[in-house]
Design a protein around this motif. Sequence first.
Motif, PDB file in Angstrom:
ATOM      1  N   GLU A   2       0.799  -1.190   0.165  1.00  0.00           N
ATOM      2  CA  GLU A   2       0.006  -0.051  -0.130  1.00  0.00           C
ATOM      3  C   GLU A   2       0.935   1.430   0.112  1.00  0.00           C
ATOM      4  O   GLU A   2       0.617   2.190  -0.693  1.00  0.00           O
ATOM      5  CB  GLU A   2      -0.902  -0.052   1.026  1.00  0.00           C
ATOM      6  N   ALA A   3       1.867   1.176   0.714  1.00  0.00           N
ATOM      7  CA  ALA A   3       2.969   2.421   0.764  1.00  0.00           C
ATOM      8  C   ALA A   3       3.513   2.403  -0.577  1.00  0.00           C
ATOM      9  O   ALA A   3       3.642   3.720  -1.134  1.00  0.00           O
ATOM     10  CB  ALA A   3       3.981   2.175   1.981  1.00  0.00           C
ATOM     11  N   GLY A   4       3.753   1.513  -1.396  1.00  0.00           N
ATOM     12  CA  GLY A   4       4.329   1.662  -2.649  1.00  0.00           C
ATOM     13  C   GLY A   4       3.327   1.972  -3.688  1.00  0.00           C
ATOM     14  O   GLY A   4       3.641   2.927  -4.515  1.00  0.00           O
ATOM     15  N   ALA A   5       1.897   1.639  -3.543  1.00  0.00           N
ATOM     16  CA  ALA A   5       0.912   2.223  -4.236  1.00  0.00           C
ATOM     17  C   ALA A   5       0.783   3.613  -4.199  1.00  0.00           C
ATOM     18  O   ALA A   5       0.647   4.486  -5.205  1.00  0.00           O
ATOM     19  CB  ALA A   5      -0.107   1.506  -4.056  1.00  0.00           C
ATOM     20  N   ALA A   6       0.930   4.018  -2.814  1.00  0.00           N
ATOM     21  CA  ALA A   6       0.675   5.558  -2.402  1.00  0.00           C
ATOM     22  C   ALA A   6       1.776   6.457  -3.325  1.00  0.00           C
ATOM     23  O   ALA A   6       1.524   7.428  -3.766  1.00  0.00           O
ATOM     24  CB  ALA A   6       0.657   5.756  -1.116  1.00  0.00           C
ATOM     25  N   ALA A   7       3.011   6.108  -3.172  1.00  0.00           N
ATOM     26  CA  ALA A   7       4.111   6.566  -3.653  1.00  0.00           C
ATOM     27  C   ALA A   7       4.061   6.608  -5.176  1.00  0.00           C
ATOM     28  O   ALA A   7       4.341   7.848  -5.822  1.00  0.00           O
ATOM     29  CB  ALA A   7       5.551   5.763  -3.331  1.00  0.00           C
ATOM     30  N   SER A   8       3.564   5.360  -6.084  1.00  0.00           N
ATOM     31  CA  SER A   8       3.498   5.600  -7.065  1.00  0.00           C
ATOM     32  C   SER A   8       2.058   6.229  -7.789  1.00  0.00           C
ATOM     33  O   SER A   8       2.498   7.020  -8.670  1.00  0.00           O
ATOM     34  CB  SER A   8       3.119   4.087  -7.573  1.00  0.00           C
ATOM     35  N   ARG A   9       1.134   6.488  -6.949  1.00  0.00           N
ATOM     36  CA  ARG A   9      -0.071   7.498  -7.228  1.00  0.00           C
ATOM     37  C   ARG A   9       0.732   8.796  -7.299  1.00  0.00           C
ATOM     38  O   ARG A   9       0.356   9.521  -8.032  1.00  0.00           O
ATOM     39  CB  ARG A   9      -1.241   7.356  -6.289  1.00  0.00           C
ATOM     40  N   THR A  10       1.520   9.183  -6.301  1.00  0.00           N
ATOM     41  CA  THR A  10       2.344  10.531  -6.159  1.00  0.00           C
ATOM     42  C   THR A  10       2.731  10.921  -7.602  1.00  0.00           C
ATOM     43  O   THR A  10       2.768  11.878  -8.047  1.00  0.00           O
ATOM     44  CB  THR A  10       2.963  10.825  -4.895  1.00  0.00           C
ATOM     45  N   ALA A  11       3.826   9.648  -7.746  1.00  0.00           N
ATOM     46  CA  ALA A  11       4.618  10.014  -9.040  1.00  0.00           C
ATOM     47  C   ALA A  11       3.856  10.155 -10.156  1.00  0.00           C
ATOM     48  O   ALA A  11       4.308  10.538 -11.232  1.00  0.00           O
ATOM     49  CB  ALA A  11       5.364   8.710  -9.185  1.00  0.00           C
ATOM     50  N   ALA A  12       2.536   9.361 -10.305  1.00  0.00           N
ATOM     51  CA  ALA A  12       1.764   9.444 -11.446  1.00  0.00           C
ATOM     52  C   ALA A  12       1.103  10.754 -12.032  1.00  0.00           C
ATOM     53  O   ALA A  12       0.931  11.024 -12.933  1.00  0.00           O
ATOM     54  CB  ALA A  12       0.693   8.363 -11.386  1.00  0.00           C
ATOM     55  N   VAL A  13       1.310  11.781 -10.799  1.00  0.00           N
ATOM     56  CA  VAL A  13       0.615  13.002 -11.001  1.00  0.00           C
ATOM     57  C   VAL A  13       1.548  14.118 -10.855  1.00  0.00           C
ATOM     58  O   VAL A  13       1.578  15.342 -10.845  1.00  0.00           O
ATOM     59  CB  VAL A  13      -0.542  13.332 -10.057  1.00  0.00           C
ATOM     60  N   ASP A  14       2.974  13.725 -11.020  1.00  0.00           N
ATOM     61  CA  ASP A  14       4.028  14.585 -10.891  1.00  0.00           C
ATOM     62  C   ASP A  14       3.929  15.442 -12.361  1.00  0.00           C
ATOM     63  O   ASP A  14       4.365  14.767 -13.287  1.00  0.00           O
ATOM     64  CB  ASP A  14       5.325  13.957 -10.390  1.00  0.00           C
ATOM     65  N   PRO A  15       3.640  16.696 -12.308  1.00  0.00           N
ATOM     66  CA  PRO A  15       3.729  17.432 -13.781  1.00  0.00           C
ATOM     67  C   PRO A  15       5.138  17.633 -14.328  1.00  0.00           C
ATOM     68  O   PRO A  15       5.247  17.597 -15.444  1.00  0.00           O
ATOM     69  CB  PRO A  15       3.120  18.809 -13.301  1.00  0.00           C
ATOM     70  N   ASP A  16       6.131  17.445 -13.440  1.00  0.00           N
ATOM     71  CA  ASP A  16       7.504  17.435 -13.916  1.00  0.00           C
ATOM     72  C   ASP A  16       8.186  15.892 -14.682  1.00  0.00           C
ATOM     73  O   ASP A  16       9.108  16.186 -15.199  1.00  0.00           O
ATOM     74  CB  ASP A  16       8.630  18.013 -12.830  1.00  0.00           C
ATOM     75  N   ALA A  17       7.325  14.935 -14.421  1.00  0.00           N
ATOM     76  CA  ALA A  17       7.718  13.862 -14.767  1.00  0.00           C
ATOM     77  C   ALA A  17       7.287  13.557 -16.156  1.00  0.00           C
ATOM     78  O   ALA A  17       6.345  14.038 -16.820  1.00  0.00           O
ATOM     79  CB  ALA A  17       7.128  12.785 -14.127  1.00  0.00           C
ATOM     80  N   PRO A  18       8.142  13.110 -17.043  1.00  0.00           N
ATOM     81  CA  PRO A  18       7.953  12.481 -18.361  1.00  0.00           C
ATOM     82  C   PRO A  18       6.482  11.708 -18.426  1.00  0.00           C
ATOM     83  O   PRO A  18       6.228  10.892 -17.551  1.00  0.00           O
ATOM     84  CB  PRO A  18       9.186  11.911 -19.122  1.00  0.00           C
ATOM     85  N   PRO A  19       5.903  11.744 -19.414  1.00  0.00           N
ATOM     86  CA  PRO A  19       4.355  10.931 -19.778  1.00  0.00           C
ATOM     87  C   PRO A  19       4.749   9.568 -19.403  1.00  0.00           C
ATOM     88  O   PRO A  19       3.677   8.808 -18.993  1.00  0.00           O
ATOM     89  CB  PRO A  19       4.055  11.446 -21.039  1.00  0.00           C
ATOM     90  N   THR A  20       5.740   8.993 -20.129  1.00  0.00           N
ATOM     91  CA  THR A  20       6.318   7.557 -19.678  1.00  0.00           C
ATOM     92  C   THR A  20       6.316   7.113 -18.508  1.00  0.00           C
ATOM     93  O   THR A  20       5.804   6.121 -18.000  1.00  0.00           O
ATOM     94  CB  THR A  20       7.117   6.884 -20.383  1.00  0.00           C
ATOM     95  N   VAL A  21       6.877   8.213 -17.711  1.00  0.00           N
ATOM     96  CA  VAL A  21       7.284   7.788 -16.162  1.00  0.00           C
ATOM     97  C   VAL A  21       6.159   7.784 -15.386  1.00  0.00           C
ATOM     98  O   VAL A  21       5.674   7.247 -14.428  1.00  0.00           O
ATOM     99  CB  VAL A  21       8.368   8.953 -15.586  1.00  0.00           C
ATOM    100  N   ARG A  22       4.878   8.938 -15.786  1.00  0.00           N
ATOM    101  CA  ARG A  22       3.776   8.909 -14.946  1.00  0.00           C
ATOM    102  C   ARG A  22       3.041   7.744 -15.450  1.00  0.00           C
ATOM    103  O   ARG A  22       2.084   7.099 -14.622  1.00  0.00           O
ATOM    104  CB  ARG A  22       2.994  10.333 -15.520  1.00  0.00           C
ATOM    105  N   ALA A  23       2.979   7.385 -16.738  1.00  0.00           N
ATOM    106  CA  ALA A  23       2.045   6.120 -16.925  1.00  0.00           C
ATOM    107  C   ALA A  23       2.849   4.749 -16.196  1.00  0.00           C
ATOM    108  O   ALA A  23       1.684   4.117 -15.865  1.00  0.00           O
ATOM    109  CB  ALA A  23       2.365   5.702 -18.617  1.00  0.00           C
TER     110      ALA A  23
END
Length: 90
Positions: free
Chosen positions: A25-46
């Motif tokens: 669950e902690a990993g999922a939460a961190a991944s959800r945060t990374a998925a909406v990072d506007p500075d991350a490339p689209p492939t990283v967010r996906a």
Amino acid sequence: MSGPQNNAAHSALAADLEFAAVNAEAGAAASRTAAVDPDAPPTVRARAKAAAVLLAGEAAGLRADAAAIRDGVDPALLGYALAVGPSTGQ
């Protein structure tokens, strides 16, 4: 293994599964945060979004297995093998 040893082993396995679910669950939460990072490339967010979905599903499965074991389901029926006897350290 039967009786109190069996109950202790099943309880320990259920506790370990709960701990693993918390980590997933902690990993999922961190991944959800990374998925909406506007500075991350689209492939990283996906990829982060996909990881969040997978980890959340894993957490749910681990929690379900832990609950089933606490309810008396034999861990072997869920695909878990319990060690019998002293650890060999391997």
